[in-house]
Write a protein that holds these residues in place. Structure first.
Motif, PDB file in Angstrom:
ATOM      1  N   GLN A 323      55.749  29.747  29.398  1.00 26.27           N
ATOM      2  CA  GLN A 323      54.709  30.565  28.794  1.00 26.27           C
ATOM      3  C   GLN A 323      53.634  29.649  28.201  1.00 26.27           C
ATOM      4  N   GLN A 324      52.412  29.840  28.682  1.00 26.47           N
ATOM      5  CA  GLN A 324      51.304  29.030  28.195  1.00 26.47           C
ATOM      6  C   GLN A 324      50.055  29.902  28.125  1.00 26.47           C
ATOM      7  N   PRO A 325      49.062  29.473  27.347  1.00 22.57           N
ATOM      8  CA  PRO A 325      47.826  30.265  27.253  1.00 22.57           C
ATOM      9  C   PRO A 325      47.133  30.378  28.607  1.00 22.57           C
ATOM     10  N   ILE A 326      46.792  31.602  28.982  1.00 19.34           N
ATOM     11  CA  ILE A 326      46.138  31.890  30.259  1.00 19.34           C
ATOM     12  C   ILE A 326      44.859  32.659  29.978  1.00 19.34           C
ATOM     13  N   ASP A 327      43.782  32.250  30.627  1.00 27.05           N
ATOM     14  CA  ASP A 327      42.524  32.995  30.543  1.00 27.05           C
ATOM     15  C   ASP A 327      42.589  34.125  31.563  1.00 27.05           C
ATOM     16  N   LEU A 328      42.891  35.324  31.097  1.00 26.04           N
ATOM     17  CA  LEU A 328      43.063  36.451  31.999  1.00 26.04           C
ATOM     18  C   LEU A 328      41.755  36.817  32.703  1.00 26.04           C
ATOM     19  N   SER A 329      40.634  36.681  32.019  1.00 22.11           N
ATOM     20  CA  SER A 329      39.343  36.995  32.660  1.00 22.11           C
ATOM     21  C   SER A 329      39.077  36.067  33.837  1.00 22.11           C
ATOM     22  N   LYS A 330      39.302  34.788  33.644  1.00 28.88           N
ATOM     23  CA  LYS A 330      39.098  33.821  34.721  1.00 28.88           C
ATOM     24  C   LYS A 330      40.026  34.091  35.890  1.00 28.88           C
ATOM     25  N   ASP A 356      33.966  37.279  28.858  1.00 28.97           N
ATOM     26  CA  ASP A 356      33.919  35.894  29.332  1.00 28.97           C
ATOM     27  C   ASP A 356      35.278  35.203  29.216  1.00 28.97           C
ATOM     28  N   ARG A 357      36.023  35.516  28.157  1.00 28.72           N
ATOM     29  CA  ARG A 357      37.278  34.780  27.938  1.00 28.72           C
ATOM     30  C   ARG A 357      38.261  35.659  27.178  1.00 28.72           C
ATOM     31  N   ILE A 358      39.429  35.850  27.748  1.00 31.99           N
ATOM     32  CA  ILE A 358      40.523  36.585  27.105  1.00 31.99           C
ATOM     33  C   ILE A 358      41.801  35.773  27.311  1.00 31.99           C
ATOM     34  N   ILE A 359      42.443  35.355  26.202  1.00 35.48           N
ATOM     35  CA  ILE A 359      43.609  34.493  26.288  1.00 35.48           C
ATOM     36  C   ILE A 359      44.873  35.308  26.009  1.00 35.48           C
ATOM     37  N   ILE A 360      45.851  35.160  26.913  1.00 38.36           N
ATOM     38  CA  ILE A 360      47.185  35.716  26.705  1.00 38.36           C
ATOM     39  C   ILE A 360      48.204  34.627  27.041  1.00 38.36           C
ATOM     40  N   ASP A 361      49.446  34.826  26.617  1.00 39.18           N
ATOM     41  CA  ASP A 361      50.522  33.897  26.937  1.00 39.18           C
ATOM     42  C   ASP A 361      51.271  34.392  28.169  1.00 39.18           C
ATOM     43  N   GLY A 362      51.450  33.512  29.157  1.00 40.17           N
ATOM     44  CA  GLY A 362      52.155  33.924  30.359  1.00 40.17           C
ATOM     45  C   GLY A 362      52.231  32.795  31.369  1.00 40.17           C
ATOM     46  N   ASP A 363      52.757  33.153  32.535  1.00 42.34           N
ATOM     47  CA  ASP A 363      52.873  32.211  33.640  1.00 42.34           C
ATOM     48  C   ASP A 363      51.738  32.467  34.621  1.00 42.34           C
ATOM     49  N   SER A 364      50.972  31.451  34.924  1.00 40.34           N
ATOM     50  CA  SER A 364      49.768  31.613  35.736  1.00 40.34           C
ATOM     51  C   SER A 364      50.085  32.143  37.133  1.00 40.34           C
ATOM     52  N   LEU A 367      51.257  35.877  36.957  1.00 41.92           N
ATOM     53  CA  LEU A 367      50.158  36.781  36.616  1.00 41.92           C
ATOM     54  C   LEU A 367      49.172  36.911  37.763  1.00 41.92           C
ATOM     55  N   SER A 368      48.930  35.823  38.462  1.00 40.49           N
ATOM     56  CA  SER A 368      48.061  35.891  39.638  1.00 40.49           C
ATOM     57  C   SER A 368      48.657  36.803  40.703  1.00 40.49           C
ATOM     58  N   MET A 369      49.950  36.702  40.908  1.00 36.64           N
ATOM     59  CA  MET A 369      50.640  37.567  41.858  1.00 36.64           C
ATOM     60  C   MET A 369      50.563  39.030  41.429  1.00 36.64           C
ATOM     61  N   LEU A 370      50.713  39.282  40.109  1.00 34.24           N
ATOM     62  CA  LEU A 370      50.636  40.644  39.580  1.00 34.24           C
ATOM     63  C   LEU A 370      49.260  41.248  39.852  1.00 34.24           C
ATOM     64  N   CYS A 371      48.228  40.518  39.491  1.00 32.56           N
ATOM     65  CA  CYS A 371      46.863  41.033  39.696  1.00 32.56           C
ATOM     66  C   CYS A 371      46.572  41.233  41.186  1.00 32.56           C
TER      67      CYS A 371
END
Length: 473
Positions: A323-330, A356-364, A367-371
């Motif tokens: 779990q690390q900070p992820i920029d969900l918008s990016k 422009d920037r929204i930070i959440i904790d997760g696995d990059s 989360l990419s697969m989810l989106c």
């Protein structure tokens, strides 16, 4: 659901109360018996003392003279300062005791004529020409009496006592014996509750271990501090967890191996089908070239299923994601840009509304697969010239991203079912594997987020998928 602690507490308290009640009855009966024996002995002793006194006095004087000389004067309690006599405050004094009125004696001759009485010449104690103990009623009170016959003096001597004296003494003995025990019952109940709770602590620890156990962690339960009474249960659970872990491992390995092994033959089939299609296109004059295209389409569908199975297998194995900070918008901008050509091919409008920037904790990667899965599903099930919107919103300390489409939507009663593996709607005509939303739910669960399916705002047809995460601090 039956509670062991409640059962033990109620059972132990009921047992204590039952034993106390039986002990109370037994104490009352035993005290009554002992008091009866004591007072009966005193009655006999008083009668014999009176017999001895009369024997001595009758050698010196006549009975008629003795009767006139021995006039009984009952005890009268001295008055208080106000002039009133209060027996309850002055049971015993230097002059006597108020209970003297509850004791009596009488002496008769052989013919039953009264010769001497503690109550005067009009005493109501009955004459009985039978020695021994008797019970009789006098002045609305029960009396216990002892009759003694002296054949030499030709006298009958009766000594009597009111029964309420005995009952009062018995009651006081039982009360003084049981009152401390009755007062200790609440304390005893509290101590029993504490002991029961401490005794069941191993079961609570075992329950907590099972309740907090991740389904992907099948290591044995801790056996330290386990009482002997539940050690067999813990051993059986550990053996079950071992077998279950082995079964799940075989299932995961089969899924991963099968999916992996299917990729190579599917790729070969697709290549051969493409070669066949090229040859037929060069030589055919009719529509025979459609068959290779159908083969390619089927292979693509099978390849998609295999890829989804591999993804699902990797997610099940990924129990400890970083779990690390992820920029969900990016991340969403990147995924939307990758899938935009697919939407353009279907003449669909794909929009993204994100700060422009929204930070959440997760696995990059997850989360990419989810989106990707959610947006790809929206593109697949939205008809040509439809509209797809992706947006990120912040509310109540959460970050939510929503995917809305103008497709056919999903009926409310089937929204929970489509999150299951391989479930597809009965009237569905769009090709798919039935795993996309299942994969999305798996990723959401691993991130401690929530996924909900709803209607599109405004009442138009379509589906809204909303995923909400806790915002990073």
């Amino acid at each position: 659901m039956r509670s062991i602690s409640r059962f033990l507490l109620i059972s132990l308290l009921s047992t204590v109360l039952g034993v106390t009640s039986v002990a109370s009855l037994w104490s009352y009966w035993d005290a009554t018996h002992e008091v009866e024996e004591l007072f009966d002995a005193e009655l006999a002793q008083m009668a014999r003392v009176l017999q001895s006194l009369l024997d001595v006095q009758l050698k010196r004087t006549q009975l008629s003279q003795l009767k006139d000389a021995l006039q009984y004067r009952p005890f009268v309690a001295p008055p208080t300062a106000s002039g009133e006599t209060r027996y309850e405050d002055q049971e015993a004094t230097r002059l006597g005791h108020k209970y003297e009125s509850k004791l009596a004696f009488m002496v008769w001759n052989e013919q039953g004529d009264e010769l001497l009485s503690s109550q005067g010449q009009s005493s109501d104690l009955s004459f009985q020409s039978e020695p021994g103990y008797h019970n009789e009623q006098l002045d609305q009170h029960h009396w216990r009496s002892f009759m003694l016959h002296d054949p030499q003096l030709r006298l009958w001597i009766k000594v009597a006592q009111r029964s309420d004296v005995r009952e009062e003494l018995t009651t006081e003995i039982v009360e003084h014996t049981l009152l401390p025990l009755l007062l200790m019952i609440p304390v005893l109940g509290l101590l029993i509750a504490v002991v029961v709770r401490r005794g069941l602590n191993p079961l609570r620890r075992l329950s907590d271990q099972l309740a907090t156990r991740n389904p992907n962690h099948m290591e044995p339960l801790k056996t330290d501090r386990v009482p002997a009474e539940i050690s067999n249960v813990v051993d059986a659970i550990n053996a079950l967890l071992t077998r279950l872990d082995q079964a799940l491992e075989r299932e995961r390995r089969f899924t991963a191996d099968a999916a992996h092994e299917l990729r190579t033959p599917l790729a070969a089939i697709r290549i051969h089908a493409q070669n066949l299609q090229q040859q037929l296109l060069r030589t055919a004059t009719d529509n025979s070239s459609q068959t290779p295209g159908m083969i390619i389409e089927g292979v693509d569908q099978m390849t998609h299923v295999v890829e989804q199975l591999l993804t699902l297998s990797r997610l099940e194995f990924a129990t400890d994601q970083l779990q690390q900070p992820i920029d969900l918008s990016k991340l969403l901008r990147q995924v939307t840009a990758d899938l935009a050509p697919l939407a353009l091919d279907r003449s669909q409008q794909l929009e993204l509304d994100a700060p422009d920037r929204i930070i959440i904790d997760g696995d990059s990667a997850s989360l990419s697969m989810l989106c990707r899965n959610l947006i790809d599903n929206a593109i697949r099930y939205t008809p040509p010239s439809g509209h797809i919107s992706v947006a990120i919103k912040q509310r109540h300390g959460q970050v939510c991203f929503c995917v809305c489409d103008t497709g056919p939507g999903i009926a409310p009663h089937e929204r929970d079912k489509v999150l299951q593996r391989f479930y597809r709607l009965a009237d569905q005509t769009i090709s798919g594997s039935g795993l996309g939303l299942s994969i999305a739910q798996q990723i959401v669960d691993q991130h401690g987020a929530s996924l909900t399916l709803g209607d599109v705002e405004g009442g138009s047809s379509g589906l809204t998928v909303r995923v909400c995460f806790d915002q990073a601090q």
